[in-house]
Design a protein around this motif. Structure first.
Motif, mmCIF file in Angstrom:
data_model
loop_
_atom_site.group_PDB
_atom_site.id
_atom_site.type_symbol
_atom_site.label_atom_id
_atom_site.label_comp_id
_atom_site.label_asym_id
_atom_site.label_seq_id
_atom_site.Cartn_x
_atom_site.Cartn_y
_atom_site.Cartn_z
ATOM 1 N N ASP A 15 0.823 -1.214 0.000
ATOM 2 C CA ASP A 15 0.000 0.000 0.000
ATOM 3 C C ASP A 15 0.852 1.256 0.000
ATOM 4 O O ASP A 15 0.500 2.258 -0.616
ATOM 5 C CB ASP A 15 -0.937 0.018 1.211
ATOM 6 N N CYS A 16 1.993 1.206 0.711
ATOM 7 C CA CYS A 16 2.822 2.410 0.810
ATOM 8 C C CYS A 16 4.246 2.190 0.298
ATOM 9 O O CYS A 16 5.013 3.139 0.231
ATOM 10 C CB CYS A 16 2.862 2.906 2.258
ATOM 11 N N ARG A 18 6.673 0.468 1.743
ATOM 12 C CA ARG A 18 7.662 0.387 2.822
ATOM 13 C C ARG A 18 7.834 -1.047 3.309
ATOM 14 O O ARG A 18 6.904 -1.837 3.266
ATOM 15 C CB ARG A 18 7.243 1.241 4.007
#
Length: 59
Positions: A15-16, A18
């Motif tokens: 989603d990000c 990371r």
């Protein structure tokens, strides 16, 4: 001294973008979590068993 291992799941949060780590006391829970994270085409997850003594040192 506690010798029970705990399990760290290092994974890519798609989603990000990371890399994150979650800890689990149960191997099956760690495996279920890792499977969900690796289900995405770009996702991956690694499970490491860590001796309980190292957890106490890190705290």
């Amino acid at each position: 001294m506690e010798t029970n291992p705990y399990f760290e799941v290092t994974y890519l949060d798609t989603d990000c973008g990371r890399i994150r780590t979650e800890t689990f006391d149960d191997a099956r829970a760690a495996e279920r979590f890792a499977s969900r994270r690796a289900a995405d085409e770009e996702g991956w997850a690694i499970i490491d068993a860590v001796p309980g003594a190292q957890r106490q040192k890190a705290a």
